[in-house]
Design a protein around this motif. Structure first.
Motif, PDB file in Angstrom:
ATOM      1  N   MET A   1      45.502  37.533  34.832  1.00  0.00           N
ATOM      2  CA  MET A   1      45.183  35.717  35.072  1.00  0.00           C
ATOM      3  C   MET A   1      46.069  35.782  36.502  1.00  0.00           C
ATOM      4  N   SER A   2      45.174  35.302  37.253  1.00  0.00           N
ATOM      5  CA  SER A   2      46.183  34.779  39.159  1.00  0.00           C
ATOM      6  C   SER A   2      46.626  33.655  38.526  1.00  0.00           C
ATOM      7  N   THR A   3      47.359  33.446  39.420  1.00  0.00           N
ATOM      8  CA  THR A   3      48.798  32.215  39.306  1.00  0.00           C
ATOM      9  C   THR A   3      48.056  31.278  40.532  1.00  0.00           C
ATOM     10  N   VAL A   4      48.178  29.815  40.418  1.00  0.00           N
ATOM     11  CA  VAL A   4      48.330  28.885  41.649  1.00  0.00           C
ATOM     12  C   VAL A   4      49.237  28.430  42.603  1.00  0.00           C
ATOM     13  N   PRO A   5      49.134  29.228  43.869  1.00  0.00           N
ATOM     14  CA  PRO A   5      50.582  28.693  44.068  1.00  0.00           C
ATOM     15  C   PRO A   5      50.273  27.225  43.839  1.00  0.00           C
ATOM     16  N   LYS A   6      51.819  27.222  44.390  1.00  0.00           N
ATOM     17  CA  LYS A   6      52.807  26.022  44.264  1.00  0.00           C
ATOM     18  C   LYS A   6      52.595  24.297  45.914  1.00  0.00           C
ATOM     19  N   ARG A   7      52.339  25.625  46.883  1.00  0.00           N
ATOM     20  CA  ARG A   7      51.786  25.374  48.142  1.00  0.00           C
ATOM     21  C   ARG A   7      51.278  25.567  49.177  1.00  0.00           C
ATOM     22  N   PHE A   8      51.047  25.451  49.955  1.00  0.00           N
ATOM     23  CA  PHE A   8      50.476  25.654  50.767  1.00  0.00           C
ATOM     24  C   PHE A   8      50.385  24.757  51.903  1.00  0.00           C
ATOM     25  N   GLU A   9      51.079  24.745  53.413  1.00  0.00           N
ATOM     26  CA  GLU A   9      51.269  24.476  54.293  1.00  0.00           C
ATOM     27  C   GLU A   9      49.378  24.711  54.939  1.00  0.00           C
ATOM     28  N   ILE A  10      48.835  23.661  55.235  1.00  0.00           N
ATOM     29  CA  ILE A  10      47.963  23.153  56.337  1.00  0.00           C
ATOM     30  C   ILE A  10      48.115  23.132  58.043  1.00  0.00           C
ATOM     31  N   LEU A  11      47.020  24.010  58.561  1.00  0.00           N
ATOM     32  CA  LEU A  11      47.063  23.706  59.396  1.00  0.00           C
ATOM     33  C   LEU A  11      45.415  22.686  60.791  1.00  0.00           C
ATOM     34  N   LEU A  12      46.302  21.719  61.214  1.00  0.00           N
ATOM     35  CA  LEU A  12      44.765  21.304  61.816  1.00  0.00           C
ATOM     36  C   LEU A  12      44.518  21.637  63.126  1.00  0.00           C
ATOM     37  N   VAL A  13      44.138  23.080  63.634  1.00  0.00           N
ATOM     38  CA  VAL A  13      44.179  23.232  64.919  1.00  0.00           C
ATOM     39  C   VAL A  13      42.518  24.060  65.464  1.00  0.00           C
ATOM     40  N   PRO A  14      42.827  23.016  66.966  1.00  0.00           N
ATOM     41  CA  PRO A  14      41.152  22.877  67.719  1.00  0.00           C
ATOM     42  C   PRO A  14      40.499  24.616  67.263  1.00  0.00           C
ATOM     43  N   GLU A  15      38.936  23.598  67.194  1.00  0.00           N
ATOM     44  CA  GLU A  15      37.908  25.123  67.477  1.00  0.00           C
ATOM     45  C   GLU A  15      38.067  25.715  68.426  1.00  0.00           C
ATOM     46  N   HIS A  16      38.576  25.023  69.477  1.00  0.00           N
ATOM     47  CA  HIS A  16      38.124  25.565  71.247  1.00  0.00           C
ATOM     48  C   HIS A  16      39.713  25.351  72.083  1.00  0.00           C
TER      49      HIS A  16
ATOM     50  N   VAL B   1      52.745  19.830  54.851  1.00  0.00           N
ATOM     51  CA  VAL B   1      52.911  21.232  53.647  1.00  0.00           C
ATOM     52  C   VAL B   1      52.530  20.342  51.888  1.00  0.00           C
ATOM     53  N   VAL B   2      51.723  20.825  51.641  1.00  0.00           N
ATOM     54  CA  VAL B   2      50.686  19.930  50.307  1.00  0.00           C
ATOM     55  C   VAL B   2      50.776  21.055  48.825  1.00  0.00           C
ATOM     56  N   GLU B   3      51.250  20.455  48.017  1.00  0.00           N
ATOM     57  CA  GLU B   3      51.337  20.918  47.251  1.00  0.00           C
ATOM     58  C   GLU B   3      50.099  20.246  45.671  1.00  0.00           C
ATOM     59  N   VAL B   4      50.434  21.859  44.937  1.00  0.00           N
ATOM     60  CA  VAL B   4      49.348  21.686  43.825  1.00  0.00           C
ATOM     61  C   VAL B   4      49.548  20.321  42.990  1.00  0.00           C
ATOM     62  N   THR B   5      48.640  19.423  42.300  1.00  0.00           N
ATOM     63  CA  THR B   5      48.410  18.352  41.977  1.00  0.00           C
ATOM     64  C   THR B   5      48.209  18.813  40.433  1.00  0.00           C
ATOM     65  N   GLY B   6      47.609  19.818  39.970  1.00  0.00           N
ATOM     66  CA  GLY B   6      47.510  20.061  38.825  1.00  0.00           C
ATOM     67  C   GLY B   6      46.497  19.414  38.121  1.00  0.00           C
ATOM     68  N   ARG B   7      45.176  19.014  39.108  1.00  0.00           N
ATOM     69  CA  ARG B   7      44.018  18.908  38.332  1.00  0.00           C
ATOM     70  C   ARG B   7      43.488  19.293  39.540  1.00  0.00           C
TER      71      ARG B   7
ATOM     72  N   ALA C   1      43.284  17.820  49.443  1.00  0.00           N
ATOM     73  CA  ALA C   1      42.869  19.349  49.832  1.00  0.00           C
ATOM     74  C   ALA C   1      42.729  19.991  48.290  1.00  0.00           C
ATOM     75  N   GLU C   2      41.179  20.557  48.414  1.00  0.00           N
ATOM     76  CA  GLU C   2      40.785  21.656  47.205  1.00  0.00           C
ATOM     77  C   GLU C   2      41.315  23.291  48.102  1.00  0.00           C
ATOM     78  N   ILE C   3      42.218  23.882  47.569  1.00  0.00           N
ATOM     79  CA  ILE C   3      42.428  25.055  48.092  1.00  0.00           C
ATOM     80  C   ILE C   3      41.030  26.229  46.623  1.00  0.00           C
ATOM     81  N   ASP C   4      40.488  27.117  47.454  1.00  0.00           N
ATOM     82  CA  ASP C   4      40.430  28.930  46.372  1.00  0.00           C
ATOM     83  C   ASP C   4      41.604  29.249  47.139  1.00  0.00           C
ATOM     84  N   PRO C   5      42.102  29.980  45.676  1.00  0.00           N
ATOM     85  CA  PRO C   5      43.475  30.583  45.694  1.00  0.00           C
ATOM     86  C   PRO C   5      43.122  32.333  46.275  1.00  0.00           C
TER      87      PRO C   5
END
Length: 89
Positions: free
Chosen positions: A1-16, A34-40, A56-60
């Protein structure tokens, strides 16, 4: 069973960016949070992460952002959301 990371850093970057010079992709980010998992689960079926005005909804497994709101709105055209493990994790 995989574990869900507690947090990620999201970077918003210009495409070009015409000339990034010596700057890395991370240094070219116009916003980061930095975003943290909500449990939902989000409507996409992936874990929901929140923080600093970003939801954000993230596929871990693939580290793919499946859904994203920035300050309650969809991401502006021309921006890409990248994620990485948050510092200290």
């Amino acid at each position: 069973m995989s574990t869900v990371p507690k947090r990620f850093e999201i970077l918003l970057v210009p495409e070009h960016v015409e000339d990034r010079g010596d700057a890395s992709v991370e240094d070219s980010a116009v916003r980061s949070a930095v975003v943290e998992v909500t449990g939902r689960q989000g409507s996409s079926g992936y874990p929901r992460y929140e923080g600093h005005g970003i939801v954000a909804e993230i596929d871990p497994e693939t580290r793919t952002v499946e859904a994203l709101l920035v300050d309650g709105r969809e991401l502006d055209y021309g921006l890409t959301a990248l994620i990485r493990h948050a510092p200290g994790q």
